[in-house]
Design a protein around this motif. Structure first.
Motif, PDB file in Angstrom:
ATOM      1  N   ASP A   1       0.754   5.665   5.705  1.00 19.72           N
ATOM      2  CA  ASP A   1       1.910   6.528   5.475  1.00 19.72           C
ATOM      3  C   ASP A   1       1.615   7.899   6.088  1.00 19.72           C
ATOM      4  N   VAL A   2       2.200   8.173   7.250  1.00 23.76           N
ATOM      5  CA  VAL A   2       1.931   9.413   7.982  1.00 23.76           C
ATOM      6  C   VAL A   2       2.319  10.633   7.159  1.00 23.76           C
ATOM      7  N   GLU A   3       3.502  10.607   6.578  1.00 22.04           N
ATOM      8  CA  GLU A   3       3.963  11.759   5.806  1.00 22.04           C
ATOM      9  C   GLU A   3       3.033  12.045   4.634  1.00 22.04           C
ATOM     10  N   LEU A   4       2.649  11.008   3.904  1.00 20.86           N
ATOM     11  CA  LEU A   4       1.776  11.196   2.752  1.00 20.86           C
ATOM     12  C   LEU A   4       0.419  11.742   3.179  1.00 20.86           C
ATOM     13  N   LEU A   5      -0.138  11.232   4.279  1.00 21.94           N
ATOM     14  CA  LEU A   5      -1.437  11.700   4.731  1.00 21.94           C
ATOM     15  C   LEU A   5      -1.392  13.179   5.106  1.00 21.94           C
ATOM     16  N   PHE A   6      -0.350  13.591   5.813  1.00 27.53           N
ATOM     17  CA  PHE A   6      -0.272  14.979   6.240  1.00 27.53           C
ATOM     18  C   PHE A   6      -0.033  15.941   5.073  1.00 27.53           C
TER      19      PHE A   6
ATOM     20  N   ARG B   1      12.612  16.260  21.691  1.00 30.71           N
ATOM     21  CA  ARG B   1      12.202  17.657  21.657  1.00 30.71           C
ATOM     22  C   ARG B   1      11.316  17.944  22.857  1.00 30.71           C
ATOM     23  N   GLU B   2      11.485  19.086  23.437  1.00 32.69           N
ATOM     24  CA  GLU B   2      10.737  19.432  24.645  1.00 32.69           C
ATOM     25  C   GLU B   2       9.241  19.448  24.401  1.00 32.69           C
ATOM     26  N   LYS B   3       8.829  19.822  23.190  1.00 34.40           N
ATOM     27  CA  LYS B   3       7.404  19.987  22.905  1.00 34.40           C
ATOM     28  C   LYS B   3       6.784  18.771  22.203  1.00 34.40           C
ATOM     29  N   SER B   4       7.490  17.666  22.161  1.00 34.60           N
ATOM     30  CA  SER B   4       6.970  16.489  21.464  1.00 34.60           C
ATOM     31  C   SER B   4       5.744  15.914  22.158  1.00 34.60           C
ATOM     32  N   LEU B   5       4.798  15.454  21.331  1.00 31.48           N
ATOM     33  CA  LEU B   5       3.726  14.592  21.812  1.00 31.48           C
ATOM     34  C   LEU B   5       4.060  13.175  21.395  1.00 31.48           C
ATOM     35  N   HIS B   6       3.964  12.239  22.323  1.00 29.61           N
ATOM     36  CA  HIS B   6       4.298  10.847  22.066  1.00 29.61           C
ATOM     37  C   HIS B   6       3.002  10.042  21.929  1.00 29.61           C
ATOM     38  N   LEU B   7       2.867   9.327  20.816  1.00 26.60           N
ATOM     39  CA  LEU B   7       1.658   8.551  20.589  1.00 26.60           C
ATOM     40  C   LEU B   7       1.929   7.447  19.572  1.00 26.60           C
ATOM     41  N   SER B   8       1.089   6.431  19.603  1.00 34.35           N
ATOM     42  CA  SER B   8       1.231   5.306  18.678  1.00 34.35           C
ATOM     43  C   SER B   8       0.527   5.617  17.369  1.00 34.35           C
ATOM     44  N   ILE B   9       0.779   4.789  16.362  1.00 36.92           N
ATOM     45  CA  ILE B   9       0.076   4.931  15.092  1.00 36.92           C
ATOM     46  C   ILE B   9      -1.419   4.721  15.289  1.00 36.92           C
ATOM     47  N   ASN B  10      -1.793   3.861  16.244  1.00 40.58           N
ATOM     48  CA  ASN B  10      -3.210   3.639  16.552  1.00 40.58           C
ATOM     49  C   ASN B  10      -3.859   4.935  17.012  1.00 40.58           C
ATOM     50  N   ALA B  11      -3.216   5.587  17.989  1.00 37.40           N
ATOM     51  CA  ALA B  11      -3.779   6.816  18.554  1.00 37.40           C
ATOM     52  C   ALA B  11      -3.880   7.904  17.493  1.00 37.40           C
TER      53      ALA B  11
ATOM     54  N   MET C   1       0.826  -1.203   0.000  1.00 36.17           N
ATOM     55  CA  MET C   1       0.000   0.000   0.000  1.00 36.17           C
ATOM     56  C   MET C   1       0.861   1.254   0.000  1.00 36.17           C
ATOM     57  N   ARG C   2       1.929   1.240   0.788  1.00 41.34           N
ATOM     58  CA  ARG C   2       2.797   2.416   0.810  1.00 41.34           C
ATOM     59  C   ARG C   2       3.415   2.664  -0.562  1.00 41.34           C
ATOM     60  N   SER C   3       3.885   1.602  -1.202  1.00 41.97           N
ATOM     61  CA  SER C   3       4.538   1.757  -2.508  1.00 41.97           C
ATOM     62  C   SER C   3       3.558   2.227  -3.574  1.00 41.97           C
ATOM     63  N   GLU C   4       2.253   1.975  -3.362  1.00 46.20           N
ATOM     64  CA  GLU C   4       1.241   2.353  -4.350  1.00 46.20           C
ATOM     65  C   GLU C   4       0.510   3.639  -3.973  1.00 46.20           C
ATOM     66  N   GLY C   5       0.973   4.329  -2.925  1.00 45.34           N
ATOM     67  CA  GLY C   5       0.440   5.648  -2.606  1.00 45.34           C
ATOM     68  C   GLY C   5      -0.841   5.674  -1.808  1.00 45.34           C
ATOM     69  N   TYR C   6      -1.085   4.633  -1.013  1.00 43.14           N
ATOM     70  CA  TYR C   6      -2.259   4.626  -0.135  1.00 43.14           C
ATOM     71  C   TYR C   6      -1.910   5.286   1.194  1.00 43.14           C
ATOM     72  N   SER C   7      -2.763   6.226   1.633  1.00 34.84           N
ATOM     73  CA  SER C   7      -2.526   6.916   2.903  1.00 34.84           C
ATOM     74  C   SER C   7      -3.073   6.141   4.091  1.00 34.84           C
TER      75      SER C   7
ATOM     76  N   ASN D   1       6.920   5.041   9.420  1.00 33.37           N
ATOM     77  CA  ASN D   1       6.105   5.890  10.301  1.00 33.37           C
ATOM     78  C   ASN D   1       6.710   6.042  11.691  1.00 33.37           C
ATOM     79  N   ASP D   2       7.683   5.233  12.015  1.00 32.12           N
ATOM     80  CA  ASP D   2       8.271   5.208  13.357  1.00 32.12           C
ATOM     81  C   ASP D   2       9.292   6.343  13.470  1.00 32.12           C
ATOM     82  N   LYS D   3       8.771   7.561  13.440  1.00 25.07           N
ATOM     83  CA  LYS D   3       9.606   8.758  13.306  1.00 25.07           C
ATOM     84  C   LYS D   3       9.054   9.885  14.175  1.00 25.07           C
ATOM     85  N   THR D   4       9.802  10.983  14.188  1.00 25.51           N
ATOM     86  CA  THR D   4       9.312  12.239  14.750  1.00 25.51           C
ATOM     87  C   THR D   4       8.928  13.147  13.594  1.00 25.51           C
TER      88      THR D   4
END
Length: 386
Positions: free
Chosen positions: A280-285, A331-341, A102-108, A311-314
């Motif tokens: 794909d977090v980057e593609l969706l955003f 980073r001091e202002k980071s929010l930490h969350l899973s891909i599920n959240a 899915m990632r290689s074919e451009g699915y968000s 997706n396992d990135k900041t």
């Protein structure tokens, strides 16, 4: 083990595997139709052992509305393994394979209906919509103010383009509703009664899809674009009081019709329904519209994703650009969350504050509140099934 593409020559095997796993026999007269549907609309991957298909997964290339946007969505269905081959990691390997494809074919994003919520949560899918069934009796049916338009019940072939235009306008108010093609409509209207509300100018502004059997009226879809259509269709439902003793309406939490009826304390069954996953977090955003204001310069999300390393990135989000850093960056202002959240938040099913209360979003309160201000106020909804 090797996950391979399953060709048409093994589609009958795939149907037999589904029959065994889901205990649902396909009638002989429906077999050819099922095979044709597989060939036309689905792609299959699976695992072969001793020249037999022992595990498989169906992939559906689809799109969904997220507000005005149409986003590529990879539907997953028919995941099954014969019992003697279970607990060998076959499903895990198929899910990892389809995520990479899915990632290689451009699915968000990806969606599925879970046999087990905990099982698919493990791989990053999360609940994103509920299904509401309102049950009432004929004593609950009280006519509302009359409307100037009229209802037309479709006796034969319903006007699918007209229905789709209404559905599309309605769907853009929500997150997650399916983009329906002609053949999808042809399948869902089969064996359904259809009635469309037309205003005084003869413009369609709502429809109802339903059945009446055994003194029960079941409303599978109720789509309205304004208050007049809502009243007109409700009054049409009330006209069935001589034919039915019981009434069921499938809808969602934000539907105001149930609040507007004479006695709103009807029985409501709320069931978590479909699950979604960001592929794909980057593609969706790059397409997802946040409500940037002059008071917000950036949002930093540190995402954990055990099954999609990309997706396992900041992710550092700004009004004009996305910056990606390794998860070891602090980073001091980071929010930490899973891909599920993150998935359930972006569909509007849960808010960052709600998930912070159960430890699924971690970070400073002001950053959580910032994230919420950025999010569009849009409810999730999903009528379909696959």
């Amino acid at each position: 083990m090797d996950v391979v593409n399953i060709g048409e020559e093994r589609y009958l095997e795939a149907i037999r595997l589904s029959e065994y796993a889901f205990q649902n026999r396909v009638a002989d007269e429906q077999l050819e139709e099922r095979l044709t549907h597989l060939k036309k609309h689905q792609q299959l991957i699976g695992i072969i052992e001793e020249d037999a298909l022992v595990a498989k997964l169906h992939f559906l290339p689809l799109e969904v509305y997220v507000g005005d946007m149409k986003i590529k969505m990879g539907g997953i269905a028919g995941v099954a393994t014969y019992p003697e081959f279970r607990r060998n990691g076959f499903v895990k390997e198929m899910l990892i394979t389809i995520l990479e494809r899915m990632r290689s074919e451009g699915y968000s994003i990806s969606m599925l209906y879970p046999f087990s919520v905990p099982f698919y949560r493990r791989y990053g899918w999360e609940l994103f919509s509920n299904r509401i069934k309102a049950t009432m009796s004929k004593s609950d049916l009280h006519f509302q103010a009359a409307t100037e338009g009229k209802i037309r019940r479709m006796f034969n072939s319903p006007p699918i383009q007209e229905l789709n235009d209404l559905y599309e306008t309605y769907a853009k108010n929500y997150s997650g509703m399916l983009v329906r093609e002609q053949d999808w409509w042809e399948k869902i209207v089969k064996d359904q009664q259809i009635a469309i509300y037309y205003d005084q100018a003869n413009q369609p502004s709502g429809y109802i899809m339903y059945t009446v059997k055994n003194k029960t009226m079941k409303v599978e879809e109720l789509v309205t674009l304004n208050a007049e259509a809502k009243r007109g269709i409700w009054n049409y439902i009330c006209q069935h009081d001589s034919m039915s003793d019981d009434f069921e309406i499938i809808t969602h939490e934000k539907e105001p019709l149930l609040f507007s009826i004479n006695e709103p304390r009807v029985k409501l069954e709320i069931t978590p329904y479909f699950m979604a996953r960001i592929v794909d977090v980057e593609l969706l955003f790059k397409t997802y519209v946040l409500n940037w204001g002059s008071d917000i310069e950036e949002l930093v999300l540190q995402v954990s994703d055990s099954y999609a390393a990309w997706n396992d990135k900041t992710f550092v989000l700004t009004p004009n650009k996305i910056f990606i850093e390794g998860r070891d960056v602090r980073r001091e202002k980071s929010l930490h969350l899973s891909i599920n959240a993150l998935s359930t938040i972006l569909f509007g099913y849960k808010t960052p504050s709600e998930l912070s209360e159960v430890g699924q979003v971690k970070g400073k309160r002001e950053e959580i509140e910032k994230f919420e201000r950025l999010l569009p106020k849009r409810a999730p909804f999903f009528y379909d099934f696959f």
